[in-house]
Design a protein around this motif. Structure first.
Motif, PDB file in Angstrom:
ATOM      1  N   GLU A 119      20.470  23.922  37.865  1.00 58.28           N
ATOM      2  CA  GLU A 119      20.344  24.248  39.279  1.00 58.28           C
ATOM      3  C   GLU A 119      19.256  25.294  39.486  1.00 58.28           C
ATOM      4  N   SER A 120      18.509  25.149  40.557  1.00 57.31           N
ATOM      5  CA  SER A 120      17.496  26.135  40.943  1.00 57.31           C
ATOM      6  C   SER A 120      18.119  27.107  41.930  1.00 57.31           C
ATOM      7  N   LEU A 121      18.000  28.374  41.616  1.00 63.67           N
ATOM      8  CA  LEU A 121      18.630  29.402  42.442  1.00 63.67           C
ATOM      9  C   LEU A 121      17.575  30.355  42.990  1.00 63.67           C
ATOM     10  N   PRO A 122      17.791  30.867  44.204  1.00 64.13           N
ATOM     11  CA  PRO A 122      16.907  31.909  44.728  1.00 64.13           C
ATOM     12  C   PRO A 122      17.306  33.261  44.150  1.00 64.13           C
ATOM     13  N   ILE A 123      16.585  34.296  44.504  1.00 64.47           N
ATOM     14  CA  ILE A 123      16.996  35.647  44.115  1.00 64.47           C
ATOM     15  C   ILE A 123      18.362  35.929  44.735  1.00 64.47           C
ATOM     16  N   ASP A 124      19.267  36.539  43.958  1.00 61.42           N
ATOM     17  CA  ASP A 124      20.649  36.815  44.360  1.00 61.42           C
ATOM     18  C   ASP A 124      21.470  35.550  44.533  1.00 61.42           C
ATOM     19  N   GLY A 125      21.075  34.474  43.858  1.00 58.95           N
ATOM     20  CA  GLY A 125      21.892  33.263  43.868  1.00 58.95           C
ATOM     21  C   GLY A 125      23.170  33.484  43.070  1.00 58.95           C
ATOM     22  N   LYS A 126      24.309  33.008  43.578  1.00 59.17           N
ATOM     23  CA  LYS A 126      25.611  33.216  42.939  1.00 59.17           C
ATOM     24  C   LYS A 126      25.769  32.320  41.713  1.00 59.17           C
ATOM     25  N   ILE A 127      26.252  32.934  40.630  1.00 65.21           N
ATOM     26  CA  ILE A 127      26.433  32.196  39.384  1.00 65.21           C
ATOM     27  C   ILE A 127      27.893  32.155  38.964  1.00 65.21           C
ATOM     28  N   LEU A 128      28.543  33.336  38.885  1.00 63.14           N
ATOM     29  CA  LEU A 128      29.919  33.436  38.400  1.00 63.14           C
ATOM     30  C   LEU A 128      30.706  34.461  39.212  1.00 63.14           C
ATOM     31  N   ALA A 129      32.037  34.314  39.196  1.00 65.31           N
ATOM     32  CA  ALA A 129      32.947  35.352  39.694  1.00 65.31           C
ATOM     33  C   ALA A 129      33.603  35.984  38.477  1.00 65.31           C
ATOM     34  N   LEU A 130      33.469  37.305  38.357  1.00 67.21           N
ATOM     35  CA  LEU A 130      33.995  38.023  37.196  1.00 67.21           C
ATOM     36  C   LEU A 130      35.051  39.021  37.664  1.00 67.21           C
ATOM     37  N   LEU A 131      36.216  39.033  36.975  1.00 67.38           N
ATOM     38  CA  LEU A 131      37.322  39.901  37.356  1.00 67.38           C
ATOM     39  C   LEU A 131      37.827  40.670  36.148  1.00 67.38           C
ATOM     40  N   ASP A 132      38.148  41.939  36.365  1.00 68.91           N
ATOM     41  CA  ASP A 132      38.799  42.740  35.332  1.00 68.91           C
ATOM     42  C   ASP A 132      40.297  42.714  35.609  1.00 68.91           C
ATOM     43  N   THR A 133      40.999  41.731  35.027  1.00 66.54           N
ATOM     44  CA  THR A 133      42.414  41.538  35.335  1.00 66.54           C
ATOM     45  C   THR A 133      43.322  42.509  34.595  1.00 66.54           C
ATOM     46  N   SER A 134      42.788  43.273  33.650  1.00 64.87           N
ATOM     47  CA  SER A 134      43.634  44.240  32.954  1.00 64.87           C
ATOM     48  C   SER A 134      43.895  45.473  33.802  1.00 64.87           C
ATOM     49  N   HIS A 135      43.200  45.597  34.903  1.00 63.09           N
ATOM     50  CA  HIS A 135      43.338  46.769  35.773  1.00 63.09           C
ATOM     51  C   HIS A 135      43.470  46.270  37.206  1.00 63.09           C
ATOM     52  N   VAL A 136      44.715  46.244  37.702  1.00 59.04           N
ATOM     53  CA  VAL A 136      44.969  45.628  38.998  1.00 59.04           C
ATOM     54  C   VAL A 136      45.643  46.621  39.935  1.00 59.04           C
ATOM     55  N   GLU A 137      45.716  46.241  41.182  1.00 61.85           N
ATOM     56  CA  GLU A 137      46.418  47.022  42.191  1.00 61.85           C
ATOM     57  C   GLU A 137      47.237  46.077  43.061  1.00 61.85           C
ATOM     58  N   ILE A 138      48.253  46.625  43.704  1.00 65.00           N
ATOM     59  CA  ILE A 138      49.098  45.852  44.608  1.00 65.00           C
ATOM     60  C   ILE A 138      48.753  46.233  46.039  1.00 65.00           C
ATOM     61  N   THR A 139      48.553  45.237  46.858  1.00 63.55           N
ATOM     62  CA  THR A 139      48.350  45.453  48.285  1.00 63.55           C
ATOM     63  C   THR A 139      49.681  45.227  48.982  1.00 63.55           C
ATOM     64  N   ALA A 140      50.274  46.304  49.479  1.00 68.97           N
ATOM     65  CA  ALA A 140      51.584  46.226  50.130  1.00 68.97           C
ATOM     66  C   ALA A 140      51.432  46.451  51.627  1.00 68.97           C
ATOM     67  N   GLN A 141      52.071  45.601  52.410  1.00 65.61           N
ATOM     68  CA  GLN A 141      52.086  45.753  53.868  1.00 65.61           C
ATOM     69  C   GLN A 141      53.322  46.566  54.238  1.00 65.61           C
ATOM     70  N   MET A 142      53.114  47.779  54.751  1.00 70.14           N
ATOM     71  CA  MET A 142      54.203  48.717  54.980  1.00 70.14           C
ATOM     72  C   MET A 142      54.380  49.014  56.462  1.00 70.14           C
ATOM     73  N   PRO A 143      55.631  49.222  56.913  1.00 72.42           N
ATOM     74  CA  PRO A 143      55.853  49.655  58.295  1.00 72.42           C
ATOM     75  C   PRO A 143      55.422  51.102  58.477  1.00 72.42           C
ATOM     76  N   ALA A 144      55.061  51.454  59.703  1.00 65.21           N
ATOM     77  CA  ALA A 144      54.554  52.800  59.984  1.00 65.21           C
ATOM     78  C   ALA A 144      55.581  53.871  59.646  1.00 65.21           C
ATOM     79  N   ALA A 145      56.876  53.580  59.827  1.00 61.50           N
ATOM     80  CA  ALA A 145      57.917  54.567  59.553  1.00 61.50           C
ATOM     81  C   ALA A 145      57.933  54.988  58.091  1.00 61.50           C
TER      82      ALA A 145
END
Length: 377
Positions: free
Chosen positions: A206-232
């Protein structure tokens, strides 16, 4: 006449009997009154049996107030790896799920044009340096001749300007060569950190321009939880507070965590506030999208006296508890300081350590009642 007399005497006798019975009933001397006295006395003296689960012995203890949350995990470090140069991909060396290390080559671009560009810039630099050396000697010669009045001063000035111009051209050529070298080096796409390939976006050829997307890389050994909390709950939470987290797939294992961020705004529709809890324990098996539950300790207090909330009673005189003293229930007024453990415990004043209170919400109990605590088998 004799029959009429007998009937009259019978009616009179019945009236006497009925009148005597009514008199006896009115004065509490009926045939059943003597039997009720002992029955009532036995009911008043009956001892109520309580089991240990229905009482609570007060002791100084540490109290904690916790907030519970749920959410899903997401990697803290994740990025889309992009090409820094434009060109055709010669090869992509990894696929989804591959674990990579920082600096590992993930993909390569074709380098023919990039190499030719660098060679061109190298040649231009060499030519600029040669031109600069010649103009520098000419400048030196002209200045010497001008000092001897052999050539004019204007000729010497012209030679000096030309030499300075050629020197600046050398600097330009050097910068262009550095850019060409960097582009050639960037033809190798490397991992910015240790992680796992989450998605392969581009493929070989594939021919890509500058900043063309190639891969998605994740550091799964270090994660966080997104919790939806009530204001109280959020108003009692602060960045830096510690958390205990359990995640699906890890059984009873408890992960340590801490609050790293709290959103300043609520989510539209739900009116909940996102709270981000980082899992400080690293583990290779951690993944994004895992369901997690946890608790955050929002307040602590040591050496306090508290009773179960079910032990608190209320009447016209105020809050009180029933304590067991020498086998008898005694009304003890108390003052409620605050609730703990999501309302399960009530910190109180007015009690002493070692007192035994009735903690079960048993109806009909009153001060003065005889009780006995029996062990269960």
């Amino acid at each position: 006449m004799k029959t009429s007399a007998k009937i009259t005497l019978a009616i009179a006798g019945a009236a006497i009997v009925l009148g005597g019975g009514a008199f006896a009933w009115k004065n509490g001397k009926g045939p059943n009154s003597a039997g009720n006295g002992p029955a009532v006395s036995k009911a008043a003296d009956r001892v109520l049996e309580l089991i240990p689960a229905e009482v609570h012995t007060i002791k100084p203890r540490g109290l904690v107030d916790v907030v519970r949350f749920t959410g899903t995990t997401q990697p803290i470090d994740q990025t889309i790896v992009k090409g820094r140069v434009a060109g055709r991909l010669a090869e992509v060396l990894v696929r989804e799920g591959d674990r990579v290390t920082e600096g590992q080559v993930l993909a390569r671009f074709e380098t023919t044009e990039l190499q030719a560009k660098m060679n061109e810039r190298q040649s231009a630099l060499e030519a600029a340096r040669a031109d600069a050396r010649w103009t520098a000697r000419d400048r030196s010669d002209k200045e010497t001749l001008a000092n001897r009045n052999i050539v004019s001063q204007s000729a010497a000035d012209q030679a000096r300007a030309t030499a300075e111009n050629r020197a600046s051209m050398v600097a330009v050529a050097e910068a262009q060569l550095d850019v060409a070298r960097k582009n050639l080096a960037d033809a190798e796409v490397k991992a910015p950190f240790d992680g796992v390939v989450g998605e392969r976006i581009a493929n070989q050829g594939e021919s890509l321009p500058i900043d063309g997307k190639i891969l998605a890389l994740l550091d799964t050994s270090h994660v966080e939880i997104t919790a939806q909390m009530p204001a109280a709950d959020v108003i009692r939470m602060k960045v830096g507070q510690t958390a205990q987290v359990t995640l699906e797939g890890f059984g009873d294992r408890v992960f340590n965590g801490k609050i790293t961020r709290i959103s300043p705004t609520t989510q539209a529709g739900s009116r909940s506030i996102p709270v981000y809890v980082e899992i400080t324990d690293r583990h290779e098996a951690l993944r994004g999208g895992l369901f997690g539950t946890g608790t955050v300790t929002v307040q602590e207090k040591g050496h306090a006296l508290a009773v179960p909330a079910s032990a608190m009673r209320k009447d016209d005189q105020g809050d009180y508890v029933l304590i067991v003293e020498d086998g008898t229930l005694v009304r003890k007024p108390v003052g409620a300081v605050r609730t703990w453990s999501r309302g399960e415990l009530v910190e109180v004043k007015g009690l002493e350590s070692g007192m035994t209170v009735v903690s079960a919400p048993l109806p009909g109990l009153h001060a003065g009642q005889k009780v006995k605590i029996v062990e269960t088998r």
